[in-house]
Design a protein around this motif. Structure first.
Motif, PDB file in Angstrom:
ATOM      1  N   LEU A   1       0.825  -1.207   0.000  1.00  0.00           N
ATOM      2  CA  LEU A   1       0.000   0.000   0.000  1.00  0.00           C
ATOM      3  C   LEU A   1       0.855   1.251   0.000  1.00  0.00           C
ATOM      4  CD1 LEU A   1      -1.523  -2.232   2.082  1.00  0.00           C
ATOM      5  CD2 LEU A   1      -3.262  -0.459   1.980  1.00  0.00           C
ATOM      6  N   VAL A   2       0.404   2.259  -0.756  1.00  0.00           N
ATOM      7  CA  VAL A   2       0.971   3.604  -0.750  1.00  0.00           C
ATOM      8  C   VAL A   2      -0.133   4.540  -0.281  1.00  0.00           C
ATOM      9  CG1 VAL A   2       2.002   5.447  -2.131  1.00  0.00           C
ATOM     10  CG2 VAL A   2       2.545   3.042  -2.644  1.00  0.00           C
ATOM     11  N   LEU A   3       0.073   5.206   0.858  1.00  0.00           N
ATOM     12  CA  LEU A   3      -0.975   6.006   1.488  1.00  0.00           C
ATOM     13  C   LEU A   3      -0.508   7.455   1.594  1.00  0.00           C
ATOM     14  CD1 LEU A   3      -1.885   3.505   4.365  1.00  0.00           C
ATOM     15  CD2 LEU A   3      -2.839   3.621   2.052  1.00  0.00           C
ATOM     16  N   ARG A   4      -1.239   8.359   0.927  1.00  0.00           N
ATOM     17  CA  ARG A   4      -0.888   9.776   0.870  1.00  0.00           C
ATOM     18  C   ARG A   4      -1.859  10.583   1.742  1.00  0.00           C
ATOM     19  NH1 ARG A   4       2.055  11.292  -3.745  1.00  0.00           N
ATOM     20  NH2 ARG A   4       0.930  13.258  -3.780  1.00  0.00           N
TER      21      ARG A   4
ATOM     22  N   GLN B   1       3.182  12.023   4.413  1.00  0.00           N
ATOM     23  CA  GLN B   1       2.397  12.851   5.318  1.00  0.00           C
ATOM     24  C   GLN B   1       3.000  14.234   5.497  1.00  0.00           C
ATOM     25  OE1 GLN B   1      -0.447  12.044   7.357  1.00  0.00           O
ATOM     26  NE2 GLN B   1      -0.316  14.196   7.912  1.00  0.00           N
ATOM     27  N   GLY B   2       2.154  15.269   5.523  1.00  0.00           N
ATOM     28  CA  GLY B   2       2.591  16.620   5.854  1.00  0.00           C
ATOM     29  C   GLY B   2       2.611  16.821   7.360  1.00  0.00           C
ATOM     30  N   GLU B   3       3.682  17.415   7.866  1.00  0.00           N
ATOM     31  CA  GLU B   3       3.818  17.630   9.314  1.00  0.00           C
ATOM     32  C   GLU B   3       2.723  18.534   9.862  1.00  0.00           C
ATOM     33  OE1 GLU B   3       4.653  16.872  12.616  1.00  0.00           O
ATOM     34  OE2 GLU B   3       6.672  16.591  11.807  1.00  0.00           O
TER      35      GLU B   3
ATOM     36  N   LEU C   1       7.396   5.637   6.985  1.00  0.00           N
ATOM     37  CA  LEU C   1       6.706   6.920   7.133  1.00  0.00           C
ATOM     38  C   LEU C   1       7.633   8.045   6.712  1.00  0.00           C
ATOM     39  CD1 LEU C   1       4.379   8.736   8.187  1.00  0.00           C
ATOM     40  CD2 LEU C   1       5.444   8.585  10.463  1.00  0.00           C
ATOM     41  N   LYS C   2       7.155   8.869   5.767  1.00  0.00           N
ATOM     42  CA  LYS C   2       7.879  10.073   5.382  1.00  0.00           C
ATOM     43  C   LYS C   2       7.014  11.274   5.760  1.00  0.00           C
ATOM     44  CE  LYS C   2      10.730  10.667   2.225  1.00  0.00           C
ATOM     45  NZ  LYS C   2      11.519  10.959   0.995  1.00  0.00           N
ATOM     46  N   VAL C   3       7.530  12.092   6.661  1.00  0.00           N
ATOM     47  CA  VAL C   3       6.812  13.284   7.106  1.00  0.00           C
ATOM     48  C   VAL C   3       7.543  14.505   6.561  1.00  0.00           C
ATOM     49  CG1 VAL C   3       6.013  14.614   9.076  1.00  0.00           C
ATOM     50  CG2 VAL C   3       5.990  12.115   9.181  1.00  0.00           C
ATOM     51  N   TYR C   4       6.792  15.365   5.875  1.00  0.00           N
ATOM     52  CA  TYR C   4       7.375  16.537   5.227  1.00  0.00           C
ATOM     53  C   TYR C   4       7.063  17.787   6.049  1.00  0.00           C
ATOM     54  CZ  TYR C   4       7.930  13.429   1.243  1.00  0.00           C
ATOM     55  OH  TYR C   4       8.292  12.381   0.431  1.00  0.00           O
ATOM     56  N   PRO C   5       8.101  18.468   6.553  1.00  0.00           N
ATOM     57  CA  PRO C   5       7.877  19.667   7.376  1.00  0.00           C
ATOM     58  C   PRO C   5       7.337  20.832   6.558  1.00  0.00           C
ATOM     59  CG  PRO C   5      10.223  19.373   6.929  1.00  0.00           C
ATOM     60  CD  PRO C   5       9.534  18.149   6.406  1.00  0.00           C
ATOM     61  N   GLY C   6       6.541  21.659   7.220  1.00  0.00           N
ATOM     62  CA  GLY C   6       6.102  22.905   6.611  1.00  0.00           C
ATOM     63  C   GLY C   6       4.943  22.817   5.652  1.00  0.00           C
ATOM     64  N   VAL C   7       4.401  21.598   5.450  1.00  0.00           N
ATOM     65  CA  VAL C   7       3.262  21.457   4.542  1.00  0.00           C
ATOM     66  C   VAL C   7       2.125  20.764   5.274  1.00  0.00           C
ATOM     67  CG1 VAL C   7       4.640  21.448   2.437  1.00  0.00           C
ATOM     68  CG2 VAL C   7       4.139  19.277   3.581  1.00  0.00           C
ATOM     69  N   GLY C   8       0.911  21.017   4.772  1.00  0.00           N
ATOM     70  CA  GLY C   8      -0.274  20.453   5.386  1.00  0.00           C
ATOM     71  C   GLY C   8      -0.873  19.335   4.555  1.00  0.00           C
ATOM     72  N   HIS C   9      -2.197  19.272   4.558  1.00  0.00           N
ATOM     73  CA  HIS C   9      -2.917  18.197   3.882  1.00  0.00           C
ATOM     74  C   HIS C   9      -2.662  18.236   2.381  1.00  0.00           C
ATOM     75  CE1 HIS C   9      -5.803  14.991   3.987  1.00  0.00           C
ATOM     76  NE2 HIS C   9      -6.591  15.575   3.108  1.00  0.00           N
ATOM     77  N   LEU C  10      -2.366  17.086   1.805  1.00  0.00           N
ATOM     78  CA  LEU C  10      -2.041  16.980   0.385  1.00  0.00           C
ATOM     79  C   LEU C  10      -0.853  17.865   0.011  1.00  0.00           C
ATOM     80  CD1 LEU C  10      -5.621  16.854  -1.172  1.00  0.00           C
ATOM     81  CD2 LEU C  10      -4.192  14.959  -0.413  1.00  0.00           C
TER      82      LEU C  10
ATOM     83  N   GLU D   1      -8.802  22.067   4.777  1.00  0.00           N
ATOM     84  CA  GLU D   1      -9.937  21.191   4.501  1.00  0.00           C
ATOM     85  C   GLU D   1     -10.377  21.317   3.044  1.00  0.00           C
ATOM     86  OE1 GLU D   1     -14.355  20.048   6.272  1.00  0.00           O
ATOM     87  OE2 GLU D   1     -13.193  21.672   7.164  1.00  0.00           O
ATOM     88  N   PHE D   2     -10.384  22.554   2.552  1.00  0.00           N
ATOM     89  CA  PHE D   2     -10.660  22.813   1.140  1.00  0.00           C
ATOM     90  C   PHE D   2      -9.494  23.642   0.604  1.00  0.00           C
ATOM     91  CE2 PHE D   2     -14.838  22.799   3.338  1.00  0.00           C
ATOM     92  CZ  PHE D   2     -15.283  21.587   2.854  1.00  0.00           C
ATOM     93  N   PRO D   3      -8.338  23.007   0.401  1.00  0.00           N
ATOM     94  CA  PRO D   3      -7.136  23.785   0.109  1.00  0.00           C
ATOM     95  C   PRO D   3      -7.135  24.404  -1.273  1.00  0.00           C
ATOM     96  CG  PRO D   3      -6.703  21.428  -0.051  1.00  0.00           C
ATOM     97  CD  PRO D   3      -8.087  21.573   0.500  1.00  0.00           C
ATOM     98  N   ASN D   4      -6.344  25.457  -1.376  1.00  0.00           N
ATOM     99  CA  ASN D   4      -6.055  26.052  -2.674  1.00  0.00           C
ATOM    100  C   ASN D   4      -4.988  25.175  -3.325  1.00  0.00           C
ATOM    101  OD1 ASN D   4      -5.171  27.513  -4.850  1.00  0.00           O
ATOM    102  ND2 ASN D   4      -4.504  29.312  -3.682  1.00  0.00           N
ATOM    103  N   TYR D   5      -5.348  24.459  -4.365  1.00  0.00           N
ATOM    104  CA  TYR D   5      -4.424  23.483  -4.924  1.00  0.00           C
ATOM    105  C   TYR D   5      -3.258  24.126  -5.660  1.00  0.00           C
ATOM    106  CZ  TYR D   5      -7.525  19.953  -3.261  1.00  0.00           C
ATOM    107  OH  TYR D   5      -8.259  19.155  -2.425  1.00  0.00           O
ATOM    108  N   ASP D   6      -3.348  25.438  -5.936  1.00  0.00           N
ATOM    109  CA  ASP D   6      -2.191  26.133  -6.482  1.00  0.00           C
ATOM    110  C   ASP D   6      -1.092  26.255  -5.425  1.00  0.00           C
ATOM    111  OD1 ASP D   6      -3.354  26.486  -8.952  1.00  0.00           O
ATOM    112  OD2 ASP D   6      -4.220  28.429  -8.432  1.00  0.00           O
ATOM    113  N   ALA D   7      -1.457  26.066  -4.144  1.00  0.00           N
ATOM    114  CA  ALA D   7      -0.488  26.199  -3.055  1.00  0.00           C
ATOM    115  C   ALA D   7       0.212  24.884  -2.729  1.00  0.00           C
ATOM    116  CB  ALA D   7      -1.189  26.742  -1.799  1.00  0.00           C
ATOM    117  N   ILE D   8      -0.102  23.809  -3.424  1.00  0.00           N
ATOM    118  CA  ILE D   8       0.582  22.543  -3.195  1.00  0.00           C
ATOM    119  C   ILE D   8       2.052  22.692  -3.539  1.00  0.00           C
ATOM    120  CG2 ILE D   8       0.815  20.170  -4.047  1.00  0.00           C
ATOM    121  CD1 ILE D   8      -2.215  20.075  -4.248  1.00  0.00           C
ATOM    122  N   ASP D   9       2.910  22.237  -2.633  1.00  0.00           N
ATOM    123  CA  ASP D   9       4.345  22.306  -2.865  1.00  0.00           C
ATOM    124  C   ASP D   9       4.724  21.228  -3.878  1.00  0.00           C
ATOM    125  OD1 ASP D   9       7.231  21.696  -2.543  1.00  0.00           O
ATOM    126  OD2 ASP D   9       7.116  23.181  -0.928  1.00  0.00           O
ATOM    127  N   LYS D  10       5.042  21.657  -5.095  1.00  0.00           N
ATOM    128  CA  LYS D  10       5.310  20.695  -6.162  1.00  0.00           C
ATOM    129  C   LYS D  10       6.555  19.868  -5.889  1.00  0.00           C
ATOM    130  CE  LYS D  10       2.865  23.171  -9.846  1.00  0.00           C
ATOM    131  NZ  LYS D  10       2.235  24.141  -8.936  1.00  0.00           N
TER     132      LYS D  10
END
Length: 287
Positions: free
Chosen positions: A161-164, A206-208, A234-243, A252-261
């Motif tokens: 399983l790969v769980l994001r 996971q985002g921290e 488990l890989k936890v990425y600092p400074g980022v949230g959900h997705l 909860e309803f993020p701006n997807y332009d703000a996703i850290d590519k």
């Protein structure tokens, strides 16, 4: 609130660097789960093979009450380009009397359907992995952990399983309690409370700063997996949230332009490496 079209576009942009310019149209199929017709989108690799391929069954996010299998097209295409048969699932959403229990049943039956149709689809039934995002990660994990009381002669347990941004700790979520029918029902369907020995290997990405599916739940889940002798990375990425969004104020309803590519690509690469290490992805020139 982001629209489904915007969310699908964002997912495409997140993975566009890893997929080909032309996305092949998926084959549209369906199976029956407890009397309901469940649609699936099947992406086959472009190159033929005389050997059965591994499969990846994908479950979209959306809080159990939104979304569609098409949201996973970009990820499905990415894995098809890597030689896997990718199958995304239109599980039932929590509305009009449908609950996450029904979606979990659909997830289990999706895995069983893939194995049942393995010969026709050109799949090795012993190499069926699952990938889920957010609520979809809950369904993937639940397919591995929970079984129906009447059972089946075909296993619903994925082989990896790969769980994001995974919703693996949902017992205290008021939203999940509302959808599932109450406190005890939510606890009964919370993966972290039901970890046991003998579960398949998993990687959690996971985002921290995630306040929708918090990192504490992912950590506890992985710790319990490891304590029972299971493989859990488990890989936890600092400074980022959900997705993996940088917009921490509205997750909860993020701006997807703000996703850290950059983070999103690293997480994508980590999931691919996890499956490659276990033989689900084989280089084209390998024997």
């Amino acid at each position: 609130m982001s629209t489904p079209k915007a969310m699908a576009l964002a997912l495409l942009l997140m993975f566009s660097s890893s997929v080909g310019a032309q996305q092949p149209a998926p084959a549209i199929e369906a199976f029956t789960s407890h009397g309901a017709k469940i649609g699936v989108r099947v992406f086959h690799p472009s190159l033929d093979s005389d050997k059965p391929r591994s499969a990846l069954v994908l479950f979209h996010g959306g809080g159990w009450n939104e979304g569609e299998a098409g949201w996973m097209d970009a990820i499905a295409t990415q894995y098809a380009d890597l030689g896997m048969v990718a199958i995304s699932v239109d599980y039932r959403l929590s509305r009009d009397g449908i609950t996450p229990f029904d979606a979990v049943a659909d997830a289990r039956n999706a895995i069983r359907w893939v194995r049942r149709e393995a010969a026709r689809l050109g799949i090795d039934p012993n190499k069926v992995a699952a990938l889920g995002t957010s609520a979809g990660a809950h369904l993937a994990a639940s397919a591995a952990i929970f079984d129906e009381p009447w059972g089946s002669d075909i296993s619903s347990v994925p082989n990896a399983l790969v769980l994001r941004s995974p919703a693996v700790s949902v017992a205290t979520s008021t939203w999940f309690q509302k959808l599932s029918g109450g406190v005890s029902q939510a606890a009964a369907l919370s993966p972290v409370l039901h970890v046991r020995a003998g579960l398949p290997p998993m990687i959690l990405l996971q985002g921290e700063e995630d306040n929708v599916t918090p990192a504490s739940g992912a950590r506890q889940f992985c710790q319990r997996m490891q304590a029972r002798g299971n493989t859990c990375e488990l890989k936890v990425y600092p400074g980022v949230g959900h997705l993996f969004t940088r917009n921490l104020a509205s997750q909860e309803f993020p701006n997807y332009d703000a996703i850290d590519k950059g983070v999103s690509k690293d997480a994508s690469d980590a999931g691919i490496a996890f499956l490659r290490e276990r033989g689900f992805i084989v280089d084209a020139d390998a024997p």
